[in-house]
Design a protein around this motif. Structure first.
Motif, PDB file in Angstrom:
ATOM      1  N   LEU A  97      18.869  26.375  55.837  1.00 22.67           N
ATOM      2  CA  LEU A  97      18.205  25.077  55.795  1.00 22.67           C
ATOM      3  C   LEU A  97      18.376  24.408  54.434  1.00 22.67           C
ATOM      4  O   LEU A  97      18.703  23.223  54.339  1.00 22.67           O
ATOM      5  CB  LEU A  97      16.719  25.283  56.110  1.00 22.67           C
ATOM      6  CG  LEU A  97      15.804  24.075  56.230  1.00 22.67           C
ATOM      7  CD1 LEU A  97      14.614  24.435  57.113  1.00 22.67           C
ATOM      8  CD2 LEU A  97      15.294  23.606  54.872  1.00 22.67           C
ATOM      9  N   LEU A  98      18.158  25.165  53.356  1.00 25.06           N
ATOM     10  CA  LEU A  98      18.187  24.586  52.016  1.00 25.06           C
ATOM     11  C   LEU A  98      19.580  24.176  51.569  1.00 25.06           C
ATOM     12  O   LEU A  98      19.734  23.320  50.695  1.00 25.06           O
ATOM     13  CB  LEU A  98      17.591  25.578  51.017  1.00 25.06           C
ATOM     14  CG  LEU A  98      16.061  25.654  51.004  1.00 25.06           C
ATOM     15  CD1 LEU A  98      15.586  26.932  50.338  1.00 25.06           C
ATOM     16  CD2 LEU A  98      15.475  24.436  50.292  1.00 25.06           C
ATOM     17  N   THR A  99      20.604  24.785  52.153  1.00 23.89           N
ATOM     18  CA  THR A  99      21.983  24.466  51.758  1.00 23.89           C
ATOM     19  C   THR A  99      22.738  23.614  52.778  1.00 23.89           C
ATOM     20  O   THR A  99      23.803  23.078  52.453  1.00 23.89           O
ATOM     21  CB  THR A  99      22.786  25.760  51.535  1.00 23.89           C
ATOM     22  OG1 THR A  99      22.824  26.504  52.762  1.00 23.89           O
ATOM     23  CG2 THR A  99      22.157  26.613  50.443  1.00 23.89           C
ATOM     24  N   GLY A 100      22.232  23.534  54.007  1.00 23.40           N
ATOM     25  CA  GLY A 100      22.950  22.825  55.054  1.00 23.40           C
ATOM     26  C   GLY A 100      24.179  23.572  55.535  1.00 23.40           C
ATOM     27  O   GLY A 100      25.015  23.017  56.237  1.00 23.40           O
ATOM     28  N   ARG A 101      24.276  24.860  55.170  1.00 27.41           N
ATOM     29  CA  ARG A 101      25.432  25.675  55.512  1.00 27.41           C
ATOM     30  C   ARG A 101      24.981  26.943  56.223  1.00 27.41           C
ATOM     31  O   ARG A 101      23.897  27.466  55.942  1.00 27.41           O
ATOM     32  CB  ARG A 101      26.188  26.084  54.228  1.00 27.41           C
ATOM     33  CG  ARG A 101      26.994  24.973  53.612  1.00 27.41           C
ATOM     34  CD  ARG A 101      27.330  25.211  52.145  1.00 27.41           C
ATOM     35  NE  ARG A 101      27.902  26.505  51.809  1.00 27.41           N
ATOM     36  CZ  ARG A 101      29.179  26.857  52.007  1.00 27.41           C
ATOM     37  NH1 ARG A 101      30.016  26.007  52.579  1.00 27.41           N
ATOM     38  NH2 ARG A 101      29.615  28.037  51.623  1.00 27.41           N
ATOM     39  N   TYR A 102      25.826  27.418  57.148  1.00 27.29           N
ATOM     40  CA  TYR A 102      25.551  28.739  57.694  1.00 27.29           C
ATOM     41  C   TYR A 102      25.470  29.711  56.531  1.00 27.29           C
ATOM     42  O   TYR A 102      26.417  29.852  55.743  1.00 27.29           O
ATOM     43  CB  TYR A 102      26.653  29.166  58.665  1.00 27.29           C
ATOM     44  CG  TYR A 102      26.559  28.509  60.028  1.00 27.29           C
ATOM     45  CD1 TYR A 102      25.529  28.835  60.904  1.00 27.29           C
ATOM     46  CD2 TYR A 102      27.511  27.566  60.429  1.00 27.29           C
ATOM     47  CE1 TYR A 102      25.444  28.253  62.158  1.00 27.29           C
ATOM     48  CE2 TYR A 102      27.433  26.968  61.686  1.00 27.29           C
ATOM     49  CZ  TYR A 102      26.392  27.311  62.545  1.00 27.29           C
ATOM     50  OH  TYR A 102      26.308  26.719  63.782  1.00 27.29           O
ATOM     51  N   GLN A 103      24.342  30.389  56.421  1.00 25.27           N
ATOM     52  CA  GLN A 103      24.096  31.248  55.262  1.00 25.27           C
ATOM     53  C   GLN A 103      25.053  32.429  55.196  1.00 25.27           C
ATOM     54  O   GLN A 103      25.281  32.987  54.119  1.00 25.27           O
ATOM     55  CB  GLN A 103      22.649  31.744  55.285  1.00 25.27           C
ATOM     56  CG  GLN A 103      22.257  32.554  56.503  1.00 25.27           C
ATOM     57  CD  GLN A 103      21.942  31.699  57.737  1.00 25.27           C
ATOM     58  OE1 GLN A 103      21.905  30.471  57.672  1.00 25.27           O
ATOM     59  NE2 GLN A 103      21.726  32.356  58.862  1.00 25.27           N
ATOM     60  N   GLN A 104      25.668  32.780  56.331  1.00 19.16           N
ATOM     61  CA  GLN A 104      26.661  33.855  56.311  1.00 19.16           C
ATOM     62  C   GLN A 104      27.900  33.452  55.512  1.00 19.16           C
ATOM     63  O   GLN A 104      28.680  34.304  55.107  1.00 19.16           O
ATOM     64  CB  GLN A 104      27.071  34.231  57.731  1.00 19.16           C
ATOM     65  CG  GLN A 104      25.948  34.806  58.585  1.00 19.16           C
ATOM     66  CD  GLN A 104      25.245  33.742  59.413  1.00 19.16           C
ATOM     67  OE1 GLN A 104      25.322  32.549  59.119  1.00 19.16           O
ATOM     68  NE2 GLN A 104      24.553  34.165  60.475  1.00 19.16           N
ATOM     69  N   ARG A 105      28.089  32.161  55.296  1.00 15.59           N
ATOM     70  CA  ARG A 105      29.256  31.709  54.524  1.00 15.59           C
ATOM     71  C   ARG A 105      29.168  32.193  53.075  1.00 15.59           C
ATOM     72  O   ARG A 105      30.184  32.307  52.389  1.00 15.59           O
ATOM     73  CB  ARG A 105      29.372  30.183  54.556  1.00 15.59           C
ATOM     74  CG  ARG A 105      29.663  29.623  55.930  1.00 15.59           C
ATOM     75  CD  ARG A 105      30.243  28.217  55.846  1.00 15.59           C
ATOM     76  NE  ARG A 105      30.394  27.605  57.156  1.00 15.59           N
ATOM     77  CZ  ARG A 105      31.363  27.880  58.024  1.00 15.59           C
ATOM     78  NH1 ARG A 105      32.281  28.783  57.703  1.00 15.59           N
ATOM     79  NH2 ARG A 105      31.433  27.264  59.186  1.00 15.59           N
ATOM     80  N   PHE A 449      34.694  35.054  67.113  1.00 12.75           N
ATOM     81  CA  PHE A 449      35.545  35.737  66.148  1.00 12.75           C
ATOM     82  C   PHE A 449      36.192  34.740  65.185  1.00 12.75           C
ATOM     83  O   PHE A 449      36.299  35.010  63.972  1.00 12.75           O
ATOM     84  CB  PHE A 449      36.630  36.544  66.862  1.00 12.75           C
ATOM     85  CG  PHE A 449      37.516  37.314  65.925  1.00 12.75           C
ATOM     86  CD1 PHE A 449      37.018  38.399  65.220  1.00 12.75           C
ATOM     87  CD2 PHE A 449      38.834  36.944  65.738  1.00 12.75           C
ATOM     88  CE1 PHE A 449      37.834  39.105  64.336  1.00 12.75           C
ATOM     89  CE2 PHE A 449      39.652  37.635  64.859  1.00 12.75           C
ATOM     90  CZ  PHE A 449      39.149  38.720  64.157  1.00 12.75           C
ATOM     91  N   GLU A 450      36.610  33.586  65.683  1.00 14.41           N
ATOM     92  CA  GLU A 450      37.193  32.565  64.813  1.00 14.41           C
ATOM     93  C   GLU A 450      36.185  32.125  63.753  1.00 14.41           C
ATOM     94  O   GLU A 450      36.524  31.957  62.579  1.00 14.41           O
ATOM     95  CB  GLU A 450      37.637  31.359  65.644  1.00 14.41           C
ATOM     96  CG  GLU A 450      38.856  31.613  66.511  1.00 14.41           C
ATOM     97  CD  GLU A 450      39.157  30.439  67.428  1.00 14.41           C
ATOM     98  OE1 GLU A 450      38.504  29.378  67.271  1.00 14.41           O
ATOM     99  OE2 GLU A 450      40.029  30.579  68.306  1.00 14.41           O
ATOM    100  N   TRP A 451      34.926  31.939  64.187  1.00 14.63           N
ATOM    101  CA  TRP A 451      33.885  31.534  63.245  1.00 14.63           C
ATOM    102  C   TRP A 451      33.603  32.656  62.251  1.00 14.63           C
ATOM    103  O   TRP A 451      33.515  32.422  61.048  1.00 14.63           O
ATOM    104  CB  TRP A 451      32.625  31.162  64.023  1.00 14.63           C
ATOM    105  CG  TRP A 451      31.440  30.850  63.158  1.00 14.63           C
ATOM    106  CD1 TRP A 451      31.278  29.755  62.363  1.00 14.63           C
ATOM    107  CD2 TRP A 451      30.253  31.647  63.004  1.00 14.63           C
ATOM    108  NE1 TRP A 451      30.050  29.812  61.717  1.00 14.63           N
ATOM    109  CE2 TRP A 451      29.413  30.971  62.105  1.00 14.63           C
ATOM    110  CE3 TRP A 451      29.830  32.858  63.556  1.00 14.63           C
ATOM    111  CZ2 TRP A 451      28.162  31.468  61.730  1.00 14.63           C
ATOM    112  CZ3 TRP A 451      28.585  33.359  63.190  1.00 14.63           C
ATOM    113  CH2 TRP A 451      27.769  32.665  62.290  1.00 14.63           C
ATOM    114  N   LEU A 455      33.629  33.644  57.381  1.00 11.70           N
ATOM    115  CA  LEU A 455      32.417  34.035  56.680  1.00 11.70           C
ATOM    116  C   LEU A 455      32.682  35.085  55.607  1.00 11.70           C
ATOM    117  O   LEU A 455      33.684  35.793  55.639  1.00 11.70           O
ATOM    118  CB  LEU A 455      31.392  34.583  57.682  1.00 11.70           C
ATOM    119  CG  LEU A 455      31.090  33.722  58.911  1.00 11.70           C
ATOM    120  CD1 LEU A 455      30.118  34.437  59.831  1.00 11.70           C
ATOM    121  CD2 LEU A 455      30.564  32.350  58.498  1.00 11.70           C
ATOM    122  N   GLU A 456      31.733  35.208  54.686  1.00 10.70           N
ATOM    123  CA  GLU A 456      31.766  36.269  53.693  1.00 10.70           C
ATOM    124  C   GLU A 456      31.109  37.522  54.275  1.00 10.70           C
ATOM    125  O   GLU A 456      30.312  37.451  55.211  1.00 10.70           O
ATOM    126  CB  GLU A 456      31.015  35.857  52.421  1.00 10.70           C
ATOM    127  CG  GLU A 456      31.707  34.785  51.608  1.00 10.70           C
ATOM    128  CD  GLU A 456      32.982  35.284  50.948  1.00 10.70           C
ATOM    129  OE1 GLU A 456      33.127  36.516  50.776  1.00 10.70           O
ATOM    130  OE2 GLU A 456      33.826  34.436  50.597  1.00 10.70           O
TER     131      GLU A 456
END
Length: 499
Positions: A97-105, A449-451, A455-456
């Motif tokens: 929420l705070l970054t607007g990004r999937y946190q797994q990134r 899997f593509e997504w 991710l990191e």
């Protein structure tokens, strides 16, 4: 009840992967901005509850839990029928929420709870947090001239480098950890410094009253000071209610004479949270700034029924799993003159969308945002853009992963074959149609899997036993009818020994 030809719909979904269509997510980022002639920069008030049940609000259908102030907000604003979080647990949900990004990134895949992590975890203790390289919501708003304040639960990093004042916020009164008492700790009695109430930086000051009420008072004081200074402001009011520990005042408990046990306590805690929210909303009216304020309310994840007796009816599942009851949350926006009064929005949206929406509301050009997974919801809510904001939504923890594509939802499990549901007519997720749609299952498996390939790796890991616990909890609250008929969705509460 609607009927669908699952094979036909499966073939339609397959076409999505081969037709070079416009990406809804990217297209909406470049969507219509707020009309600059409408008003000056709006104030933004974001009210966030913690571990509330999906069905534990009057505007969500509850006849037991009393939430008159949030009900009024929903009546006056836009209620999103399908609001989602990016993770069904506290820390990762907040990080997204705070970054607007999937946190797994950036490797924030699992909850960050010191003392519960795997011994082989890459990082430990206070060093678990959103990397300082990640830009947060308040950072963007500061560039637009906003003064920002954060009140309540933080839980995205306990070390000083992760402190709210180092992440774009100008003021802070809250605690850095994931849970604490609603009453003041005696000197030296707090479990750790992460649970102590902190004013700005390292000025520890325990609350003088019930914490939920005190957080609202702090927000009101900031709103009053900012209004007097005639500066646009952003308030992030991050209640820890109704997260455990189960603590309420005698006065609030007395409001629910017909309830007992944890259900009585959670009702009282929700009542207090609603009262506190109402005090903030009334302040906007009293100061004459209601019409120039965007107000948003949502929750961080599904209710953990076994822990706090929250009720996610009519959805299956709880906090920590990918069933609808774990990832779908109440979600309301009110912005007079910009959004229509008393409306509903039916397409799926995400808490990832709040950052770009706030950025656009403040006059920002969302085409300048980089590496953001959320979208600006304003043109969608206004009807300027008719498509769904998201073509795909994803969730992941360890080997578990889920994708939603349109109304289709595929869940990948560690202990059983993947299952496929058509959410439009099966929001309880009772009818697995994977066997009827093998090609669609294959396509969605590949989408996951593509997504995942973008991710990191996780920066830290919880002890392995908690993954087993999450699976057991999911099955316990996924009560599929044995006779083919839907159950009544009665509230199920685990005994204390099962916690």
């Amino acid at each position: 009840m609607k009927k669908h030809n699952h094979k036909a719909l499966g073939l339609w979904a397959l076409c999505l992967s081969v037709i070079p269509a416009i990406s809804f997510a990217q297209g909406s980022i470049h969507g219509t901005e707020v009309d600059s002639k409408q008003q000056s920069k709006p104030n933004i008030v974001f009210i966030f509850s913690d571990d509330a049940g999906y069905g534990d609000f009057g505007f969500q259908g509850s006849k037991v839990i009393k939430t008159p102030n949030l009900d009024q907000l929903a009546h006056e604003g836009v209620r999103f029928e399908q609001g989602y979080v990016s993770d069904p647990t506290c820390g990762p949900s907040r990080a997204g929420l705070l970054t607007g990004r999937y946190q797994q990134r950036f490797g924030f895949e699992e909850n960050n709870v010191p003392g519960y992590m795997s011994k082989n975890s890459a990082l430990d203790g206070d060093e678990m947090g959103v990397p300082v390289e990640e830009k947060m919501m308040a950072d963007y708003l500061k560039e637009q001239g906003y003064t920002s304040a954060y009140y309540g639960k933080w839980h995205v990093g306990g070390a000083d480098k992760f402190h709210p004042l180092n992440r774009g916020f100008d003021e802070f009164y809250g605690f850095r950890g994931g849970a604490r008492s609603y009453f003041a700790y005696d000197v030296g009695k707090a479990p750790s410094k992460l649970e102590l109430m902190e004013r700005n930086f390292a000025q520890y000051q325990e609350p003088k009253e019930y914490l939920t009420d005190e957080l609202a008072d702090e927000a009101i004081d900031f709103i009053e000071r900012s209004t007097e200074a005639e500066k646009p402001f952003f308030v992030f009011l991050s209640f820890n209610a109704p997260h455990t520990p189960m603590e309420a005042t005698k006065e609030d408990l007395a409001k629910f004479p017909n309830l007992t046990g944890k259900r009585k306590t959670v009702a009282a805690m929700m009542y207090a949270m609603d009262r506190a929210s109402g005090k903030v909303l009334d302040t906007l009216k009293r100061l004459g700034i209601e019409d120039n304020t965007l107000v948003v309310f949502t929750n961080d994840n599904g209710g953990p029924t076994d822990m706090n007796a929250s009720d996610n009816f009519p959805l299956s599942g709880t906090k920590s799993n990918h069933l609808e009851g774990g990832v779908r949350v109440p979600y309301v926006m009110k912005w007079p003159g910009v959004f229509d009064h008393g409306t509903t929005y039916t397409h799926p949206v995400s808490t990832l969308d709040l950052l770009p929406t706030f950025f656009a509301a403040g006059g920002g050009d969302t085409s300048t945002l980089e590496n953001i997974d959320g979208v600006n919801l304003i043109p969608f809510v206004q009807g300027t853009l008719q498509d769904a904001p998201h073509e795909f939504l994803y969730w992941k923890k360890d080997t578990r992963a889920t994708v939603r594509a349109g109304n289709w939802k595929l869940m990948r499990f560690p202990d059983r074959p993947a299952e496929l549901y058509y959410i439009d007519n099966d929001e309880k997720e009772f009818r697995d149609v994977a066997a009827e749609n093998p090609e669609l299952v294959k396509m969605l498996f590949k989408k996951i899997f593509e997504w995942e390939s973008t991710l990191e790796r996780p920066r830290w890991l919880l002890e392995r036993k908690f993954e087993n616990y999450d699976i057991d909890r999911m099955d316990h609250y996924w009560q599929k009818p044995s006779d083919g008929k839907e159950s009544e969705g009665k509230l199920l509460i685990r005994p204390a020994s099962a916690h």
